[in-house]
Design a protein around this motif. Structure first.
Motif, mmCIF file in Angstrom:
data_model
loop_
_atom_site.group_PDB
_atom_site.id
_atom_site.type_symbol
_atom_site.label_atom_id
_atom_site.label_comp_id
_atom_site.label_asym_id
_atom_site.label_seq_id
_atom_site.Cartn_x
_atom_site.Cartn_y
_atom_site.Cartn_z
ATOM 1 N N TYR A 185 -6.807 -15.143 -30.905
ATOM 2 C CA TYR A 185 -6.450 -16.334 -30.142
ATOM 3 C C TYR A 185 -4.958 -16.468 -29.858
ATOM 4 C CZ TYR A 185 -11.236 -17.860 -30.892
ATOM 5 O OH TYR A 185 -12.607 -17.931 -30.899
ATOM 6 N N VAL A 186 -4.110 -16.275 -30.875
ATOM 7 C CA VAL A 186 -2.667 -16.462 -30.663
ATOM 8 C C VAL A 186 -2.067 -15.275 -29.924
ATOM 9 C CG1 VAL A 186 -0.440 -16.862 -31.777
ATOM 10 C CG2 VAL A 186 -2.501 -17.922 -32.701
ATOM 11 N N ILE A 187 -2.387 -14.065 -30.383
ATOM 12 C CA ILE A 187 -1.879 -12.881 -29.697
ATOM 13 C C ILE A 187 -2.616 -12.688 -28.379
ATOM 14 C CG2 ILE A 187 -1.428 -10.394 -29.896
ATOM 15 C CD1 ILE A 187 0.153 -12.195 -31.820
ATOM 16 N N GLY A 188 -3.885 -13.081 -28.325
ATOM 17 C CA GLY A 188 -4.633 -13.049 -27.077
ATOM 18 C C GLY A 188 -5.177 -11.692 -26.707
ATOM 19 N N VAL A 189 -5.496 -10.866 -27.707
ATOM 20 C CA VAL A 189 -6.043 -9.540 -27.443
ATOM 21 C C VAL A 189 -7.558 -9.635 -27.405
ATOM 22 C CG1 VAL A 189 -6.143 -7.152 -28.254
ATOM 23 C CG2 VAL A 189 -4.089 -8.513 -28.619
ATOM 24 N N GLU A 190 -8.174 -8.992 -26.440
ATOM 25 C CA GLU A 190 -9.638 -9.011 -26.335
ATOM 26 C C GLU A 190 -10.267 -8.387 -27.569
ATOM 27 O OE1 GLU A 190 -11.513 -10.412 -24.050
ATOM 28 O OE2 GLU A 190 -9.739 -11.136 -22.985
ATOM 29 N N LYS A 191 -11.466 -8.841 -27.913
ATOM 30 C CA LYS A 191 -12.092 -8.456 -29.189
ATOM 31 C C LYS A 191 -12.298 -6.949 -29.332
ATOM 32 C CE LYS A 191 -15.369 -11.565 -28.655
ATOM 33 N NZ LYS A 191 -14.703 -12.499 -27.745
ATOM 34 N N THR A 192 -12.723 -6.275 -28.276
ATOM 35 C CA THR A 192 -12.971 -4.840 -28.413
ATOM 36 C C THR A 192 -11.674 -4.075 -28.647
ATOM 37 O OG1 THR A 192 -12.884 -4.676 -26.000
ATOM 38 C CG2 THR A 192 -15.058 -4.874 -27.020
ATOM 39 N N LEU A 193 -10.634 -4.440 -27.909
ATOM 40 C CA LEU A 193 -9.331 -3.807 -28.106
ATOM 41 C C LEU A 193 -8.745 -4.193 -29.454
ATOM 42 C CD1 LEU A 193 -6.892 -2.192 -27.113
ATOM 43 C CD2 LEU A 193 -6.086 -4.273 -25.949
ATOM 44 N N ALA A 194 -8.921 -5.457 -29.826
ATOM 45 C CA ALA A 194 -8.345 -5.928 -31.082
ATOM 46 C C ALA A 194 -8.909 -5.172 -32.271
ATOM 47 C CB ALA A 194 -8.604 -7.421 -31.246
ATOM 48 N N SER A 195 -10.220 -4.953 -32.294
ATOM 49 C CA SER A 195 -10.812 -4.280 -33.442
ATOM 50 C C SER A 195 -10.265 -2.869 -33.600
ATOM 51 C CB SER A 195 -12.339 -4.243 -33.301
ATOM 52 O OG SER A 195 -12.710 -3.534 -32.141
ATOM 53 N N ALA A 196 -10.129 -2.149 -32.486
ATOM 54 C CA ALA A 196 -9.637 -0.770 -32.550
ATOM 55 C C ALA A 196 -8.147 -0.727 -32.864
ATOM 56 C CB ALA A 196 -9.925 -0.054 -31.237
ATOM 57 N N SER A 197 -7.361 -1.524 -32.157
ATOM 58 C CA SER A 197 -5.909 -1.448 -32.327
ATOM 59 C C SER A 197 -5.463 -2.010 -33.667
ATOM 60 C CB SER A 197 -5.199 -2.188 -31.189
ATOM 61 O OG SER A 197 -5.590 -3.545 -31.156
ATOM 62 N N PHE A 198 -6.073 -3.100 -34.105
ATOM 63 C CA PHE A 198 -5.701 -3.657 -35.395
ATOM 64 C C PHE A 198 -6.092 -2.706 -36.517
ATOM 65 C CE2 PHE A 198 -6.724 -6.288 -39.137
ATOM 66 C CZ PHE A 198 -5.457 -6.782 -39.398
ATOM 67 N N GLY A 199 -7.277 -2.122 -36.436
ATOM 68 C CA GLY A 199 -7.688 -1.159 -37.447
ATOM 69 C C GLY A 199 -6.763 0.041 -37.505
ATOM 70 N N LEU A 200 -6.342 0.519 -36.341
ATOM 71 C CA LEU A 200 -5.431 1.662 -36.292
ATOM 72 C C LEU A 200 -4.088 1.317 -36.918
ATOM 73 C CD1 LEU A 200 -4.829 4.531 -35.338
ATOM 74 C CD2 LEU A 200 -4.126 3.560 -33.127
ATOM 75 N N ILE A 201 -3.550 0.155 -36.563
ATOM 76 C CA ILE A 201 -2.269 -0.267 -37.130
ATOM 77 C C ILE A 201 -2.377 -0.440 -38.634
ATOM 78 C CG2 ILE A 201 -0.683 -2.242 -37.237
ATOM 79 C CD1 ILE A 201 -0.929 -2.463 -34.219
ATOM 80 N N LEU A 202 -3.478 -1.023 -39.080
ATOM 81 C CA LEU A 202 -3.674 -1.215 -40.514
ATOM 82 C C LEU A 202 -3.643 0.101 -41.266
ATOM 83 C CD1 LEU A 202 -4.291 -3.539 -42.518
ATOM 84 C CD2 LEU A 202 -6.701 -2.981 -42.228
ATOM 85 N N VAL A 203 -4.391 1.106 -40.759
ATOM 86 C CA VAL A 203 -4.425 2.407 -41.416
ATOM 87 C C VAL A 203 -3.056 3.077 -41.401
ATOM 88 C CG1 VAL A 203 -5.164 4.770 -40.960
ATOM 89 C CG2 VAL A 203 -6.851 3.033 -41.287
ATOM 90 N N LEU A 204 -2.421 3.111 -40.227
ATOM 91 C CA LEU A 204 -1.162 3.839 -40.085
ATOM 92 C C LEU A 204 -0.046 3.257 -40.929
ATOM 93 C CD1 LEU A 204 -1.067 4.634 -36.251
ATOM 94 C CD2 LEU A 204 -1.595 6.183 -38.141
ATOM 95 N N PHE A 205 0.051 1.934 -40.961
ATOM 96 C CA PHE A 205 1.214 1.322 -41.595
ATOM 97 C C PHE A 205 0.984 0.956 -43.062
ATOM 98 C CE2 PHE A 205 2.165 0.980 -37.141
ATOM 99 C CZ PHE A 205 3.528 1.222 -37.092
ATOM 100 N N VAL A 206 -0.213 0.541 -43.426
ATOM 101 C CA VAL A 206 -0.459 0.265 -44.840
ATOM 102 C C VAL A 206 -0.607 1.568 -45.614
ATOM 103 C CG1 VAL A 206 -1.950 -0.878 -46.501
ATOM 104 C CG2 VAL A 206 -1.505 -1.966 -44.326
ATOM 105 N N ALA A 207 -1.525 2.417 -45.181
ATOM 106 C CA ALA A 207 -1.712 3.696 -45.881
ATOM 107 C C ALA A 207 -0.489 4.588 -45.710
ATOM 108 C CB ALA A 207 -2.965 4.398 -45.366
ATOM 109 N N GLY A 208 0.111 4.560 -44.524
ATOM 110 C CA GLY A 208 1.281 5.401 -44.279
ATOM 111 C C GLY A 208 2.469 5.026 -45.133
ATOM 112 N N ALA A 209 2.541 3.772 -45.552
ATOM 113 C CA ALA A 209 3.668 3.332 -46.381
ATOM 114 C C ALA A 209 3.452 3.611 -47.864
ATOM 115 C CB ALA A 209 3.917 1.840 -46.171
ATOM 116 N N PHE A 210 2.234 3.973 -48.275
ATOM 117 C CA PHE A 210 1.982 4.240 -49.693
ATOM 118 C C PHE A 210 2.918 5.301 -50.274
ATOM 119 C CE2 PHE A 210 -2.719 2.695 -49.976
ATOM 120 C CZ PHE A 210 -2.265 1.403 -50.144
ATOM 121 N N PRO A 211 3.099 6.462 -49.618
ATOM 122 C CA PRO A 211 4.015 7.455 -50.194
ATOM 123 C C PRO A 211 5.434 6.923 -50.370
ATOM 124 C CG PRO A 211 2.646 8.462 -48.498
ATOM 125 C CD PRO A 211 2.414 6.980 -48.410
#
Length: 429
Positions: free
Chosen positions: A251-277
Motif C-alpha cells: 500500500y505505501v510503496i504501491g507495488v503490485e502484489k505479483t511484483l511485490a512477492s518476487a522482488s521482496f523475496g529476492l531482496i530478502l534473500v540477497l541482503f539478509v542472507a548475503g550479509a551473514f558472512p
C-alpha cells in the motif's frame, strides 16, 4: 564435535518451522485482516494470544525437557512428537475457510485464537528442546557456523512465507491454499524427523526437577537477564516490522502484489542472507556485541525513514526509496537473526562452566517470556495502529509503525551496550 552432515541436519530443520512461524508473523495478521476481513484490532488480539501462550509453554517445556531422561535422551522425544502436531495446527490456522460454515467476525476470531494457541503450544514443544540441544551437542567455536546454517534456513523459510502471504488472495480464490499448506506441513515433519536418527544423544547429566530455586536462577545471572531485556525489546521492533511489512510494501510503496512477492523475496534473500558472512566475520573478530550494536543502530535509522515514501509523489522514486529501506533494513536485521542462538548457547555454557549446573533448557525456555511479552505488545500496538483512519487510501498505522519500532530498538541498543554477550571471545581468539 558435530560432523558437517550433523550440523546441516540440525541447522536446516529450521527451514520447515520457519515457514510456519514466518507465515504466522508476517502473514497471519495480514491474511486474517486483509483477506478474511477480520477487524485489525481483533487480529492483533489473536496474535497476542498466541505469543502469550508460547511465553508460558516455552518455560514449562524447558523445565520438562531438563527433567526427563529416556532411551532417546532428553530432547529427542520432543522433536519426534512436536513436529507433526506443529504441522497440523499450522495447517488449520491458515485454512479456516475450508472448515467454517460462516466467516462472521466471532467464528473467525475464535478459530484464529484457538488454532493460534495450539500452534504456539506445539511450537514451544518442538523448538524449545531443539534449541536447548545446541550447547549440549556442540562446542563454542562451532556455534556461529551452526547458527549461520539455522539462519540461512530461516531466511529461505521467510522468503517462502513472504511470497505466500503476498499471494494469499490469489491462493484462496483459486483453492490452492489448502494443498500448499499441506505441502509445508510435510516439509516440516520431513526435516525434523531425521534428527532423531542422525544426531547424537546429548551428554547425560543429572536431571533437573522444577523448583522455585531453579526459576530464580535466571534472575541471579545478570548478563543473561540483560540479554533477555535486549531480546524482548528487539523482538517488539522486529515483530512490528514482520507484521507490517507486507501491507507496507503493497500500500505505501504501491507495488503490485505479483511484483511485490518476487522482488521482496529476492531482496530478502540477497541482503539478509548475503550479509551473514559480513556479520559472521565481524562477530568472530570484534565480537557479537560489537556487530549487534552496529546492526541495531542501522535498523533504528532505517525504521525512522519508513514514513518518507508516503510523502513522495513520484512513483518510481517512491519504489526506489522504499526498496532501499527494505534492503538496508534487511542487512541490519540479518545480524539480529544470526547471533541470538549463539549468544544464548554461550551464556548457558558459561553458566555451566562456572557453576557445574546444566540449565540450557531453563535458559532457553525462559527466553520465551520477555520475547513473547514484547511480541504480544507489538501485536496489540500494531492492531491499534492499523485501526487508525485512512490517509491516501490506507491506514495511518502504515506510516507510524516504523518510528514506533525504532523506539524499541533504540532502548535495546542502550541496554546491549551494558551487556557482555561474548564470554568466550578471548578464549576463541
Amino acid at each position: 564435535m558435530l560432523t558437517k552432515k550433523q550440523k546441516f541436519v540440525y541447522g536446516f530443520a529450521r527451514f520447515g518451522s520457519t515457514i510456519f512461524m514466518g507465515l504466522y508473523d508476517s502473514a497471519s495478521f495480514y491474511i486474517y485482516w486483509i483477506v478474511f476481513k477480520l477487524d485489525p484490532a481483533l487480529a492483533g488480539i489473536m496474535g497476542a494470544a498466541g505469543k502469550i501462550t508460547i511465553m508460558i509453554a516455552s518455560y514449562i517445556v524447558g523445565f520438562i525437557s531438563d527433567s526427563i531422561w529416556t532411551r532417546l535422551g532428553r530432547r529427542k522425544p520432543f522433536i519426534l512428537t512436536g513436529s507433526p502436531m506443529l504441522a497440523l495446527f499450522g495447517f488449520l490456522h491458515f485454512t479456516p475457510i475450508y472448515f467454517l460454515t460462516s466467516l462472521d467476525q466471532s467464528s473467525l476470531f475464535l478459530w484464529g485464537v484457538g488454532t493460534s494457541v495450539l500452534f504456539h503450544i506445539f511450537y514451544a514443544w518442538l523448538l524449545t528442546p531443539y534449541q536447548a540441544w545446541l550447547p549440549e551437542i556442540s562446542e563454542p567455536h562451532e556455534r556461529i557456523d551452526i547458527s549461520m546454517i539455522q539462519n540461512l534456513s530461516n531466511i529461505f523459510g521467510q522468503v517462502v512465507s513472504t511470497v505466500t502471504s503476498f499471494s494469499a488472495k490469489m491462493l484462496v480464490a483459486s483453492g490452492l491454499l489448502t494443498p500448499l499448506m499441506g505441502l509445508y506441513a510435510l516439509v516440516l515433519v520431513a526435516l525434523f524427523t531425521p534428527q532423531v536418527f542422525i544426531l547424537p544423544v546429548e551428554r547425560k547429566t543429572e536431571t533437573i526437577r522444577p523448583s522455585l530455586r531453579d526459576f530464580l536462577t535466571v534472575f541471579r545471572y545478570p548478563e543473561y537477564m540483560k540479554w533477555m531485556g535486549v531480546r524482548g525489546l528487539m523482538s517488539a521492533s522486529v515483530q512490528m516490522l514482520s507484521i507490517s511489512i507486507v501491507a507496507y510494501i503493497e500500500y505505501v510503496i504501491g507495488v503490485e502484489k505479483t511484483l511485490a512477492s518476487a522482488s521482496f523475496g529476492l531482496i530478502l534473500v540477497l541482503f539478509v542472507a548475503g550479509a551473514f558472512p559480513l556479520w559472521r566475520r565481524l562477530g568472530k573478530t570484534r565480537g557479537k556485541g560489537y556487530a549487534l550494536s552496529l546492526a541495531i543502530t542501522v535498523l533504528v535509522v532505517t525504521l525512522l525513514l519508513t514514513p518518507v515514501p508516503h510523502f513522495i509523489n513520484e512513483t518510481a522514486l517512491k519504489i526506489l526509496f522504499g526498496y532501499l529501506i527494505v534492503a538496508v533494513g534487511a542487512v541490519a536485521v540479518s545480524a539480529y537473526v544470526l547471533f541470538p542462538y549463539a549468544v544464548l548457547a554461550d551464556l548457558a555454557h558459561w553458566y555451566q562452566e562456572r557453576t557445574g549446573e546444566n540449565r540450557a533448557g531453563l535458559f532457553t525456555g525462559f527466553e520465551g517470556i520477555p520475547i513473547n511479552i514484547f511480541e504480544s505488545l507489538a501485536y496489540l500496538v500494531t492492531g491499534y495502529l492499523m485501526s487508525l483512519p485512512n490517509v491516501n487510501g490506507y491506514t495511518m498505522g502504515l506510516i507510524l509503525w516504523g518510528p514506533i519500532g525504532a523506539f524499541f530498538a533504540l532502548i535495546a541498543l542502550l541496554l546491549l551496550k551494558k551487556t557482555n554477550v561474548d564470554p568466550f571471545l578471548a578464549r576463541n581468539r
